[in-house]
Design an enzyme around this catalytic site. Sequence first.
Site, PDB file in Angstrom:
ATOM      1  N   GLU A   1       0.841  -1.198   0.000  1.00  0.00           N
ATOM      2  CA  GLU A   1       0.000   0.000   0.000  1.00  0.00           C
ATOM      3  C   GLU A   1       0.874   1.245   0.000  1.00  0.00           C
ATOM      4  OE1 GLU A   1      -2.054  -0.839   3.610  1.00  0.00           O
ATOM      5  OE2 GLU A   1      -2.866  -2.687   2.786  1.00  0.00           O
TER       6      GLU A   1
ATOM      7  N   GLU B   1      -4.440  -6.435   2.606  1.00  0.00           N
ATOM      8  CA  GLU B   1      -3.250  -7.149   3.070  1.00  0.00           C
ATOM      9  C   GLU B   1      -3.235  -8.624   2.694  1.00  0.00           C
ATOM     10  OE1 GLU B   1      -4.851  -4.915   4.920  1.00  0.00           O
ATOM     11  OE2 GLU B   1      -3.318  -3.403   5.318  1.00  0.00           O
TER      12      GLU B   1
ATOM     13  N   PHE C   1       2.076  -1.908   8.937  1.00  0.00           N
ATOM     14  CA  PHE C   1       2.293  -2.042  10.373  1.00  0.00           C
ATOM     15  C   PHE C   1       2.157  -3.527  10.702  1.00  0.00           C
ATOM     16  CE2 PHE C   1       0.914   2.269   9.754  1.00  0.00           C
ATOM     17  CZ  PHE C   1       1.669   3.012  10.646  1.00  0.00           C
TER      18      PHE C   1
ATOM     19  N   ASP D   1       0.994  -4.877  13.065  1.00  0.00           N
ATOM     20  CA  ASP D   1      -0.324  -5.104  13.667  1.00  0.00           C
ATOM     21  C   ASP D   1      -1.340  -5.621  12.634  1.00  0.00           C
ATOM     22  OD1 ASP D   1       0.092  -2.965  16.267  1.00  0.00           O
ATOM     23  OD2 ASP D   1       1.211  -2.594  14.442  1.00  0.00           O
ATOM     24  N   PHE D   2      -1.129  -5.255  11.361  1.00  0.00           N
ATOM     25  CA  PHE D   2      -2.070  -5.661  10.309  1.00  0.00           C
ATOM     26  C   PHE D   2      -1.919  -7.144   9.949  1.00  0.00           C
ATOM     27  CE2 PHE D   2      -1.905  -1.060   8.468  1.00  0.00           C
ATOM     28  CZ  PHE D   2      -2.392  -0.580   9.668  1.00  0.00           C
TER      29      PHE D   2
ATOM     30  N   HIS E   1      -1.297   0.069  16.189  1.00  0.00           N
ATOM     31  CA  HIS E   1      -0.224   0.505  15.281  1.00  0.00           C
ATOM     32  C   HIS E   1       1.114   0.586  16.002  1.00  0.00           C
ATOM     33  CE1 HIS E   1      -3.765   1.840  13.044  1.00  0.00           C
ATOM     34  NE2 HIS E   1      -3.010   1.937  11.970  1.00  0.00           N
TER      35      HIS E   1
END
Lengths: 322, 337, 372
Positions: free
Chosen positions: B29, B70, B93, B95-96, B139
Amino acid sequence: MQLSRDTLLKAYRQMSTIRHFEERVQEEFAKGGIPGFVHLYAGEEASAVGTCLHLSAEDHIASTHRGHGHSIAKGCDVERMMLEIFGKKEGLCAGKGGSMHIADLGQGMLGANGIVGGAPPLAVGAALAAKTLGNGSVAVAFTGDGGSSQGTTFEALNLAVVLQLPAIFIFENNEDGESTGWRYAVGSGDIAARVRGFGLPSVKIDGDDFFAVYEAAGEAVARARRGEGPSAIEVETVRFFGHHSGDPQRYRSREDVLKLREERDCIKKFRLRVTAAGLLERAELDAIDRENAALIERAVARARAAPPPEDAALLTDVYLAY
Amino acid sequence: MALKSIRQAINEALFQEMRRDPRVVVIGEDVAGGAATAGERDCAGGVFGTTKGLIAEFGEGRVIDTPITESAIMGAAAGAAVAGLRPVAELMFCDFLGVCFDQIFNQAAKFRYMFGGKAKTPLVIRTTIGAGRGSAAQHSQSLYHIFTSIPGLKCVVPSNAYDAKGLLISAIRDDDPVVFCEHKLMYDLQTEVPDEPYRIPFGEASVVREGDDVTIVALSRMVHYSLEAALALAREGIECEIIDPRTTSPLDEETILESLERTGRLLVVDEATPRCGLAVDIAALAADKAFAALKAPPKRVTAPFTPVPFAPSLEKLYIPSPERIAAAVREVVGYRR
Amino acid sequence: MSGPITALTMPKWGLVMSEGKIVSWKKRQGESFAAGEEILEIETTKITNVMEMPQAGHLRRILAAEGATLPVGALLAVIAPENASDTEIDAFVAGFAAPEAAAESASVAAPAPQMVEVGGRRLSYLELGEGEGTPLLFLHGFGADLNSWMFVQPALAVARRTIALDLPGHGGSAKELGKGDAAEMAEAALGALEALGVAHVHLAGHSLGGGVAAFLACRRPEKVKSLSLLASAGLGPEINAAFTEGFIRASRRREAQEALSLLVHDPALLSRRMVEDVLRYKRLDGVERALEQVAEAWFGGGRQRLDLRDEIAALNLPVQVIWGREDRIIPLAHAEALQGKLPVHILEGAGHLPHMERAEATAGLLEAFASV
């Protein structure tokens, strides 16, 4: 569409191989000797064969948990598939993958897949590689009515459209996701139409009709090869066996299953059509069946007798180098 | 030799590897940004600017801006890797991870094993870790321990620009899937970095500081906090040896154990949460393989067992500090049976 | 009181040294020492070196503890006559200027390697010093770089221009090579001298660099004022292939340490930093291939291909040979065989790196030769 005699023979041979393979796996599974569980493709042969006849080893497919048919249609070695399903050392994946992970990268077969919706992003990746390398190849994602509702599938469809990739999505709608009917699970009631919303050509065809699959897949593959982006096909088909071998199938009656074999057998329909049209002789088709029966017999005998992987294989091939 | 930041080092590694090998592509992205906008193309160059400028040289075909998707990014990168590319996929991140884990751990990580050794998956997943920017719970995490725990993945956690460039080039040339974890607060940190491409092998820890009193194993930003603590402790006569494993999978156990044989005391400093993480892993290693050498129980300084808080005052408490590290060292050194 | 009170400070060995670690004192407080005696061991970024005292004296007070890391210029000890009073010593210590500022400005001013282009090839060199004397060119050994002269170049630079060159494929020089043989290296060195406006030169070469220097001297003797060969290649067929092969293969610290430990008489002298520096060089793209090419051209099949013994003996210019007694890379016998024909200096307590292990002694020998 006019198919050559050779193509027709090849199509029949492959569909017949898959049918013999799956019927026999069902039998062997019941006898014991096959570890785990297997998902059988009998009834859906026209979909795999009608699609893969347009592909070469340079093209990639990514498959599903019901992957034996796709594997055979894409050129995987039948004996080594059987060895794999029996969990043997000489199996296609050295006995470390089993039925759900049969793969042969040399044949462009990126693997059956234990995760519903796992394959479409992978096929998009193979299509991305084809486009980036400019080698003219295409990639096909097989998934089902179940996989059609996965987020990964939506993401894969969208990315393929955004990047205009040479990808083909085949939705094999065999009516039931495990024991849940597709009319319940697909909210819109129309997989092909829903897919169309992503901005790619999407058709619904009769999966019992080999010729319909062959024609639709041919168009989609040609479009991809011309650089005109992805396409989707919803193949209306049925599975003769349960979700997995041993599934009691309380979601449908015995009679209904028997009726499927009577009325919705893509191989039977193919035979009728080619013999009625005088394209192939019944005798030569029977001969192919006999050859396949012998082939599967050999495969099972070999698989039963073959040694399991050595214990040391437990620890190998996690990495190329670590 | 020129001083370069981690951001520059990563950018340079990507440029050099993409020039060297046309199969290397960058996908993610906003890796360029500005697609189909009235504004500027390449306006982002990655949200942290690490992929800036690539699109001008390599074009849209190799610097691939994606939708926010993702699963498709990771799956496509994995599929492309087995089909002949060498993708560097960006997970903005770490976290994703939650929205694409299947493609990483069920697909890419397992291809080789479940296909009986036939697959080669030269995939790099670049991702960011670390708290300290007021980015709150979704994040700011440091999730390298999750990647580390999965057979089939390699995991790199660099702490400086020299290591970042050499390890990223190694990652791109590696034929196995590698997760490369960049700390968001360290992108501007500079060290001397050669202009030429070079490789640092995986599984070789860096001994950042030598000392005989206590072994500190630290990762990423915690290496610098540990150095700060070590400087203060040296004034008290405590000499810390600081080991930066650089890669958590594979892990250089030998360097840690060798150091423990000498110091007999272990402190692991980890910005991640305390359960089932690297700190536990390395403490267990010490207990298992260096028990006889230990003069004190292995000690851990980690984040608390909480999500990352938002309020700056709480976030400051969350991240292990040089003071907490120094206090823990004093405790380990002062331990008496 | 007889004689002055002087400071013993942390020396600056080479250009990059900004601090040193006291490894051990070889004399205790209150002991006397003779001229040339070793007084303490200091660990630098390369190897641990001994500090030799230029003249006799008395170690009146030690201020730096073993294990301490101190900046260049820091007060380590006070040298004073035995009868100097404690008050005098206290006053001297109190009056000693803090070195931080000096060390810092020295490191800022430290000259950096420069680049010269020779025949389309980038060569890195470090120039130091000026003066009346004929310039001196240093040529390092296999896999090394111009920094290997860090302990001797500053001393030699006091009286003349000195140039330490990174040979092709090495250090900061371009990694692409032709054959990587002596002819190619000598041509590059000559080209560098020409580009830097050096007409005549004293040559000091170590190991492979000695072979290059000797080759250059034999082919272009009119350019060369003198030739100093340290543990040099080209003087016999034997060479320790375990080193060259191990060095090429080493990609990890342990492997590098193992290979490098063959270079010195005492492996404990190698600093972790020196090992790390070698690895940093070896990790660069192209280096492994360059080293393989050089090794093949010079030591293919485990034997030295270059043999200049007869030609060197016939040279009409001063030649000296310097060797470490405990050299494990090129046998001492190569030096001993030249005894009687050439001045041969065998240094005790040194392996293959006399210019690092016995820097002051080596610098003295080079200075004596270059001053002629």
